[in-house]
Design a protein around this motif. Structure first.
Motif, mmCIF file in Angstrom:
data_model
loop_
_atom_site.group_PDB
_atom_site.id
_atom_site.type_symbol
_atom_site.label_atom_id
_atom_site.label_comp_id
_atom_site.label_asym_id
_atom_site.label_seq_id
_atom_site.Cartn_x
_atom_site.Cartn_y
_atom_site.Cartn_z
ATOM 1 N N ASN A 1 -23.796 48.996 19.935
ATOM 2 C CA ASN A 1 -22.918 48.069 20.289
ATOM 3 C C ASN A 1 -21.918 47.636 19.228
ATOM 4 O O ASN A 1 -21.347 46.510 19.484
ATOM 5 C CB ASN A 1 -23.733 46.676 20.778
ATOM 6 C CG ASN A 1 -24.520 46.878 21.884
ATOM 7 O OD1 ASN A 1 -24.180 47.545 22.861
ATOM 8 N ND2 ASN A 1 -25.880 46.141 21.702
ATOM 9 N N SER A 2 -21.698 48.356 18.244
ATOM 10 C CA SER A 2 -20.851 48.080 17.190
ATOM 11 C C SER A 2 -19.743 48.753 17.207
ATOM 12 O O SER A 2 -18.910 48.887 16.224
ATOM 13 C CB SER A 2 -21.650 48.438 15.805
ATOM 14 O OG SER A 2 -22.057 49.996 15.778
ATOM 15 N N VAL A 3 -19.128 49.333 18.172
ATOM 16 C CA VAL A 3 -18.105 50.005 18.359
ATOM 17 C C VAL A 3 -16.857 49.086 18.364
ATOM 18 O O VAL A 3 -16.750 47.755 18.446
ATOM 19 C CB VAL A 3 -17.978 50.761 19.935
ATOM 20 C CG1 VAL A 3 -18.831 51.785 20.147
ATOM 21 C CG2 VAL A 3 -18.024 49.566 20.954
ATOM 22 N N GLN A 4 -15.861 49.546 17.401
ATOM 23 C CA GLN A 4 -14.617 48.726 17.172
ATOM 24 C C GLN A 4 -13.557 49.354 17.838
ATOM 25 O O GLN A 4 -13.159 50.473 18.350
ATOM 26 C CB GLN A 4 -14.271 49.221 15.672
ATOM 27 C CG GLN A 4 -15.336 48.869 14.694
ATOM 28 C CD GLN A 4 -15.092 49.142 13.086
ATOM 29 O OE1 GLN A 4 -14.098 49.408 13.095
ATOM 30 N NE2 GLN A 4 -16.301 49.230 12.523
ATOM 31 N N PRO A 5 -12.631 48.395 18.461
ATOM 32 C CA PRO A 5 -11.671 48.627 19.317
ATOM 33 C C PRO A 5 -10.428 49.594 18.690
ATOM 34 O O PRO A 5 -10.291 49.565 17.240
ATOM 35 C CB PRO A 5 -10.842 47.405 19.739
ATOM 36 C CG PRO A 5 -11.364 46.445 18.430
ATOM 37 C CD PRO A 5 -12.692 46.866 18.115
ATOM 38 N N VAL A 6 -9.783 50.479 19.455
ATOM 39 C CA VAL A 6 -8.663 51.081 18.613
ATOM 40 C C VAL A 6 -7.398 51.057 19.616
ATOM 41 O O VAL A 6 -7.543 50.615 20.384
ATOM 42 C CB VAL A 6 -9.301 52.808 18.714
ATOM 43 C CG1 VAL A 6 -10.329 52.981 18.086
ATOM 44 C CG2 VAL A 6 -9.489 53.215 20.351
ATOM 45 N N TRP B 1 -19.312 53.308 10.714
ATOM 46 C CA TRP B 1 -18.022 53.052 11.255
ATOM 47 C C TRP B 1 -18.103 53.696 12.776
ATOM 48 O O TRP B 1 -18.110 54.967 12.695
ATOM 49 C CB TRP B 1 -16.921 53.531 10.495
ATOM 50 C CG TRP B 1 -15.671 53.353 11.219
ATOM 51 C CD1 TRP B 1 -15.023 52.114 11.355
ATOM 52 C CD2 TRP B 1 -14.694 54.314 11.354
ATOM 53 N NE1 TRP B 1 -13.610 52.324 12.045
ATOM 54 C CE2 TRP B 1 -13.523 53.578 11.786
ATOM 55 C CE3 TRP B 1 -14.762 55.594 11.202
ATOM 56 C CZ2 TRP B 1 -12.426 54.360 12.181
ATOM 57 C CZ3 TRP B 1 -13.692 56.475 11.563
ATOM 58 C CH2 TRP B 1 -12.543 55.694 12.265
ATOM 59 N N HIS B 2 -17.887 53.031 13.849
ATOM 60 C CA HIS B 2 -17.867 53.539 15.317
ATOM 61 C C HIS B 2 -16.813 53.218 16.214
ATOM 62 O O HIS B 2 -17.080 52.062 16.708
ATOM 63 C CB HIS B 2 -19.183 53.204 15.812
ATOM 64 C CG HIS B 2 -20.438 53.693 15.108
ATOM 65 N ND1 HIS B 2 -21.754 52.884 15.215
ATOM 66 C CD2 HIS B 2 -20.747 54.685 14.451
ATOM 67 C CE1 HIS B 2 -22.578 53.454 14.397
ATOM 68 N NE2 HIS B 2 -22.002 54.579 13.984
ATOM 69 N N PRO B 3 -15.680 53.791 16.013
ATOM 70 C CA PRO B 3 -14.575 53.599 16.798
ATOM 71 C C PRO B 3 -14.828 53.822 18.339
ATOM 72 O O PRO B 3 -15.330 54.577 18.539
ATOM 73 C CB PRO B 3 -13.398 54.383 16.177
ATOM 74 C CG PRO B 3 -14.196 55.580 15.534
ATOM 75 C CD PRO B 3 -15.472 55.064 15.080
ATOM 76 N N GLN B 4 -14.115 52.943 19.181
ATOM 77 C CA GLN B 4 -14.357 53.152 20.410
ATOM 78 C C GLN B 4 -13.977 54.612 20.853
ATOM 79 O O GLN B 4 -12.863 55.368 20.692
ATOM 80 C CB GLN B 4 -13.479 52.255 21.308
ATOM 81 C CG GLN B 4 -13.062 52.618 22.889
ATOM 82 C CD GLN B 4 -14.682 52.478 23.659
ATOM 83 O OE1 GLN B 4 -15.419 51.359 23.465
ATOM 84 N NE2 GLN B 4 -15.115 53.240 24.237
#
Length: 278
Positions: free
Chosen positions: A48-53, A90-93
């Motif tokens: 659930n740690s995705v970061q918006p791009v 680091w997990h980008p969308q």
């Protein structure tokens, strides 16, 4: 995004995570669409740690550069697939990019984590993924493809092909001059008639795996086959070293046709075969 790049220019596109799919379009207009990747087991480790791009587009001379960026990686560099400060968490969308490309535009497509599918490109292609497979079909220009971890499949290439993977199998079919390298995996190459002669060196090299090359009967070059532990076989008139049951290494060499260029097949551990087509 929709827009144009002059013939001879490059479209360079970078995804941070997700698939990039490229298809040919008629006319001169490029069309790029990006949507969120659907949920699947592939992305479950992102948690659930995705970061918006978001995406930015820049014109640089005759080229257009499109990048997925994030707050952690706000710069647009099509060659940069590293994580910010080497942060493995680091997990980008993940985004799925579908690109319609006109015939005269060269392409650089990259994703940090995901697959690349490129079909009917009418000019040069550079393909990069940090972790994922690469499939390329019907390219009129040169191909330079590289994945850190994944299989590679290249079919119908008119010019020079360079294919590299850190861990995975490589399959090339109906191609001319080839340089293929994998750290761990098999290489299967079916060469087109245009590969018989020319000045470009050819190399098929794996650290651990088998190498099988099917070449035109008119193949010309200084040919060298070597395995650190395995056997070699050839339909061509090469001098094959003694391969008794006590020997772990195998090698063969010879000059075919007018020679000149290097044609090398090698593996650290595995079998090598060089056979004729038909």
């Amino acid at each position: 995004w929709t827009g144009t790049v002059t013939d001879g220019g490059w479209l360079r596109i970078r995804n941070l995570a997700g698939t990039v799919e490229v298809r040919r379009t008629s006319g001169k207009t490029i069309d790029v669409q990006a949507t969120k990747e659907p949920s699947s087991d592939r992305w479950i480790w992102f948690g659930n740690s995705v970061q918006p791009v978001r995406f930015i587009t820049e014109r640089r001379g005759s080229d257009v550069v499109i990048c997925a960026i994030s707050d952690e990686k706000p710069t647009c560099n099509a060659n940069d697939l590293s994580s910010p400060d080497d942060d493995d968490d680091w997990h980008p969308q993940p985004m799925r990019i579908v690109l319609l490309l006109p015939a005269g535009v060269s392409l650089q497509a990259a994703t940090r984590h995901g697959d690349l599918h490129i079909t009917d490109a009418g000019a040069d292609v550079i393909a990069r993924t940090g972790h994922g497979s690469i499939a390329i079909r019907n390219v009129a220009g040169t191909i330079d493809a590289n994945t850190g971890h994944g299989d590679m499949d290249i079919v119908n290439a008119a010019k020079q092909v360079s294919a590299r993977t850190g861990h995975g199998n490589i399959h090339v079919s109906n191609v001319g001059a080839v340089r293929a390298n994998t750290g761990h995996g098999d290489i299967v190459a079916e060469l087109a008639g245009t590969a018989a002669v020319g000045s470009n060196d050819m190399m098929f090299e794996t650290g651990h795996g088998n190498v099988r090359v099917v070449a035109p009967k008119a193949l010309s070059g200084d040919v060298d086959l070597h395995t650190g532990r395995g056997r070699v076989s050839s339909d061509f008139p090469l001098t094959i070293s003694d391969q008794s049951r006590h020997s772990r290494t195998g090698s063969a060499h010879g000059v075919l046709g007018s020679g000149g260029r290097s044609v090398r097949l090698s593996t650290g551990h595995g079998d090598i075969s060089l056979t004729t087509a038909g």
